[in-house]
Scaffold this motif. Structure first.
Motif, PDB file in Angstrom:
ATOM      1  N   PHE A   1       0.839  -1.184   0.000  1.00 17.16           N
ATOM      2  CA  PHE A   1       0.000   0.000   0.000  1.00 17.16           C
ATOM      3  C   PHE A   1       0.872   1.231   0.000  1.00 17.16           C
ATOM      4  N   PRO A   2       0.429   2.317  -0.707  1.00 16.47           N
ATOM      5  CA  PRO A   2       1.150   3.582  -0.554  1.00 16.47           C
ATOM      6  C   PRO A   2       1.051   4.053   0.890  1.00 16.47           C
TER       7      PRO A   2
ATOM      8  N   TYR B   1      -2.222   5.236   3.307  1.00 19.82           N
ATOM      9  CA  TYR B   1      -3.395   4.848   2.528  1.00 19.82           C
ATOM     10  C   TYR B   1      -4.502   4.378   3.465  1.00 19.82           C
ATOM     11  N   ASP B   2      -5.716   4.932   3.261  1.00 18.01           N
ATOM     12  CA  ASP B   2      -6.845   4.604   4.142  1.00 18.01           C
ATOM     13  C   ASP B   2      -7.942   3.985   3.283  1.00 18.01           C
ATOM     14  N   ALA B   3      -8.014   2.638   3.289  1.00 18.24           N
ATOM     15  CA  ALA B   3      -8.927   1.942   2.379  1.00 18.24           C
ATOM     16  C   ALA B   3     -10.385   2.274   2.694  1.00 18.24           C
ATOM     17  N   VAL B   4     -10.731   2.378   3.999  1.00 19.96           N
ATOM     18  CA  VAL B   4     -12.130   2.641   4.354  1.00 19.96           C
ATOM     19  C   VAL B   4     -12.547   4.030   3.883  1.00 19.96           C
TER      20      VAL B   4
ATOM     21  N   GLN C   1     -11.202   5.811   1.461  1.00 17.41           N
ATOM     22  CA  GLN C   1     -11.269   5.802  -0.007  1.00 17.41           C
ATOM     23  C   GLN C   1     -12.568   5.188  -0.487  1.00 17.41           C
ATOM     24  N   LEU C   2     -12.958   4.086   0.157  1.00 19.42           N
ATOM     25  CA  LEU C   2     -14.179   3.393  -0.241  1.00 19.42           C
ATOM     26  C   LEU C   2     -15.389   4.292  -0.029  1.00 19.42           C
TER      27      LEU C   2
ATOM     28  N   TRP D   1      -9.097  -6.010  -6.712  1.00 18.54           N
ATOM     29  CA  TRP D   1      -8.836  -4.680  -6.152  1.00 18.54           C
ATOM     30  C   TRP D   1      -7.462  -4.647  -5.497  1.00 18.54           C
TER      31      TRP D   1
ATOM     32  N   VAL E   1      -4.563  -0.077  -6.104  1.00 15.02           N
ATOM     33  CA  VAL E   1      -5.411   0.005  -4.918  1.00 15.02           C
ATOM     34  C   VAL E   1      -6.170   1.318  -4.826  1.00 15.02           C
TER      35      VAL E   1
ATOM     36  N   MET F   1     -11.243   1.984  -6.595  1.00 15.57           N
ATOM     37  CA  MET F   1     -12.046   1.259  -5.610  1.00 15.57           C
ATOM     38  C   MET F   1     -13.121   0.382  -6.251  1.00 15.57           C
TER      39      MET F   1
END
Lengths: 169, 102, 396
Positions: free
Chosen positions: A123-124, A127-130, A132-133, B50, B55, B58
């Motif tokens: 991951f960069p 990075y915050d996947a939640v 971003q989603l 994904w 990444v 989304m």
């Protein structure tokens, strides 16, 4: 073999084993409980894939709602608690061949693909996947339209399910 | 690290097992169980694409969430239909629900 | 790093050094240390659980104008151990036609679903299992496993009363999850994070001041989720004997009972975390993590006491009233509150903290006043509908 790989293999074995029990066990309540084991395994896979939000939603939606609904439907549609008679169609061996062929075909097709055994990039940083989603779901340049369509679908399903299962007095 | 191929093979196997369940089960509720397995296989694919792709895109996770919504609606309506059929015809065996068959 | 400022990591580092010193590979040693951490946390909660039995019995005795256990040990504090010995030496009965594996698995899952919750409880800034960034959803997810255990227990017992209790309980759990999640989103909006630690860190003003209605709705939904009176329809003694755990005896029943008590305490803890500032108490938490953990425990006990207060004061209500109460009142209210809070939060973001607090509080007060007016009008119409014919009879 690294630690993550061992966890993955155990999870995969649990998923496939319980999925086989779902389609083969005679007692349907047991089949639904095996389905829960499968769903839990898939949630663990999401956690391994760093999709924490999906892992939790998988447990909330699938185990907390869908699997429970299945158990209810099974209890409501049985005249007695014992399962008699054959549970599979007469031509089930033909279906087994079809399933194996599907798997073989998918495997063969994927094997020829160049990105088949690619490894995941890190991951960069920061990075915050939640986050971003969440942004992708509601931003006009993202997926707001599919999101709204899904909510309309849920509403339609709610109304439809109530209408179909409702007994008129 | 786990290569992408492991996830894809697992999901293909899960999909095939679900397909077998859908094709060969006699009970309508059990057919829906098979469909759930297939939808989960699709979701594993979406999420792993994904993770292994870019990444910051989304789409994989978003469509996994939409598959959740579709699965929930499908189960709600499908099970309502099964219960309704059971009330009228007193059976949930898919072969015996043959009123429309000539 | 010393023991006073960071006790858990201090001990963990020491253990890790010890294990690797013995020639253990690094990943095995860290796995072992984490496992030890889990075992210690779970055992600590189980020990607290034992004393919860005593607290519950003492408090209910006070509410009912009795003394409670006072024979075994000083103030009856050894009573729970006597209870445990009684449960262990009881005969363990498995009913005919029971599904053995599921029957035995259900009590374990029931207690497990509660213990899972403690993985995300921050006892202090540095004492927590895991700082999950989807904490609020995790609470609901663990609750889903609890629901599952109830259905498994009821189905495997091969008993009609058990099944009836489970049907009721699932209807309640599935519907009360909706307002609960909606009110858990309000601290999430105010803090800008779903992680429990961040929610506590951003509570310079306790959220019970900024969102009192949300705190109230969360408490009501939590009591319903716990299946305690006035919402204890799943085990209504006078209707369905004991509900889903009717067939369980001895320590298997004990696991359900322990799970129920610990669940109530845990939800008291979550209420304290989301609305009462968790381990923060006017700067007292800076004295050290152990003080902070003690503050959180005290607040959790306060929440638990509130739940008990409601339980032993309010009567049980009927299932259709309860579901109507949820779907026609609590859920719309929770969603209105969620939208209003999000709106006010966005509008007041840039202003000074005094205006912000006042604005939030006023929003809640006005909404609460409107609700009370609506309820008053509704109850007046209902009273006229019920009492109208009676007056006509009196005049004849």
């Amino acid at each position: 073999m690294t630690f993550t790989q061992i966890i993955f293999l155990i999870t995969a074995a649990v998923i496939l084993g319980s999925a086989l029990m779902v389609v083969s066990t005679r007692n349907l309540v047991h089949a639904a409980l095996w389905l829960i084991v499968t769903l839990f395994g898939v949630a663990v896979l999401y956690a391994i894939l760093n999709a924490s939000f999906l892992a939790v939603v998988q447990v909330v939606v699938y185990i907390g709602a869908i699997a429970i609904l299945f158990i209810f439907a099974i209890m409501l549609t049985r005249r007695e608690m014992l399962d008699r008679g054959p549970q599979l169609n007469r031509g089930w061996w033909l279906n087994a061949i079809i399933a194996v062929l599907t798997f073989g075909g998918l495997f063969w097709m994927l094997q020829g693909w160049s990105g088949f055994s690619k490894a995941a990039a890190d991951f960069p940083s920061g990075y915050d996947a939640v986050g971003q989603l969440g942004k992708a779901l509601v931003s006009p340049t993202g997926f707001v339209l599919p999101f709204e369509v899904a909510s309309v679908l849920l509403l339609a399903a709610l109304v439809g399910a109530v209408y179909v299962a409702f007994t008129r007095k | 690290m786990i290569p992408l191929s492991w996830y894809l093979i697992l999901s293909a196997a899960l999909f095939s097992i679900g397909l077998f369940g859908v094709l060969s089960r006699r009970n309508a509720v059990a057919i829906l169980l098979g469909i759930e397995l297939m939808l989960n296989a699709v979701n594993i694919n979406l999420v792993s694409f994904w993770r292994y792709g870019d990444v910051s895109m989304m789409a994989g996770q978003v469509f996994a969430i939409i598959v959740f919504a579709v699965a929930a609606s499908e189960v709600a309506v499908g099970l309502a239909l099964v219960i309704s059929v059971y009330r009228r015809r007193n059976t949930v065996i898919a072969d015996e629900i043959d009123l429309m068959k000539w | 790093m010393n023991f006073w400022t960071d006790p858990v990591n201090f001990v963990a580092q020491w253990l890790l050094g010890l294990l690797t010193g013995w020639g253990m590979p690094g990943w095995l040693a860290s796995l072992l240390v984490q496992l030890i951490g889990v075992v210690v946390l779970v055992s600590m909660m189980m020990v607290i659980d034992i004393f919860l039995v005593w607290i519950e019995r003492k408090v209910v005795a006070r509410f009912q104008d009795r003394l409670g256990p006072n024979r075994v040990g000083p103030f009856g504090i050894i009573q729970p151990f006597a209870d445990i010995i009684k449960l262990i030496i009881k005969e363990d009965i498995t009913p005919n036609g029971a599904d053995k594996l599921i029957y035995n698995l259900a009590p374990i899952l029931s207690l497990m679903s509660v213990l899972l919750l403690w993985a995300i409880v921050p006892l202090a800034p540095v004492i927590l299992g895991v700082d999950l960034n989807v904490g609020a959803l995790y609470i609901i997810a663990a609750g889903a496993i609890g629901t599952l255990s109830i259905i498994m227990a009821a189905w495997a017992s091969n008993n009609k009363f058990a099944l009836l209790g489970a049907f009721r309980q699932v209807a309640v759990l599935v519907s009360f999850e909706v307002p609960m999640l909606a009110t858990m989103l309000i601290p999430t909006i105010l803090a800008g994070s779903m992680g429990m630690n961040e929610i506590i860190q951003s509570q310079n003003v306790w959220y019970i001041v900024l969102a009192p209605l949300a705190g109230l709705i969360f408490m009501i939904a939590a009591i319903a989720e716990l299946g305690r009176a006035p919402f204890d329809l799943n085990e209504a003694e006078s209707e369905i004997v004991a509900g889903y755990h009717i067939e369980y005896t001895g320590m298997k029943f004990g696991l359900f009972y322990a799970g129920e008590l610990l669940h109530a305490f845990t939800f008291g803890g979550f209420w304290a975390i989301l609305f009462l500032g968790g381990y923060r108490f006017f700067g007292l938490e800076n004295l050290g993590p152990i003080v902070a953990a003690a503050i959180l425990m005290a607040k959790a006990l306060f929440g638990y006491w509130l739940i008990m207060w409601v339980r032993y004061t309010v009567m049980r209500i009927r299932i259709d009233h309860m579901l109507a109460f949820n779907w026609k009142f609590l859920t719309p209210l929770a969603f209105t509150l969620l939208i209003l809070t999000a709106l006010m939060n966005a509008l007041l973001r840039g202003t000074s903290s005094g205006v912000y607090i006042l604005g939030m509080l006023l929003t809640n007060v006005i909404l609460g006043w409107i609700i009370v007016e609506i309820l008053r009008g509704f109850s007046r119409r209902e009273r006229e509908r019920v009492e109208g014919p009676q007056q006509a009879v009196a005049h004849q």
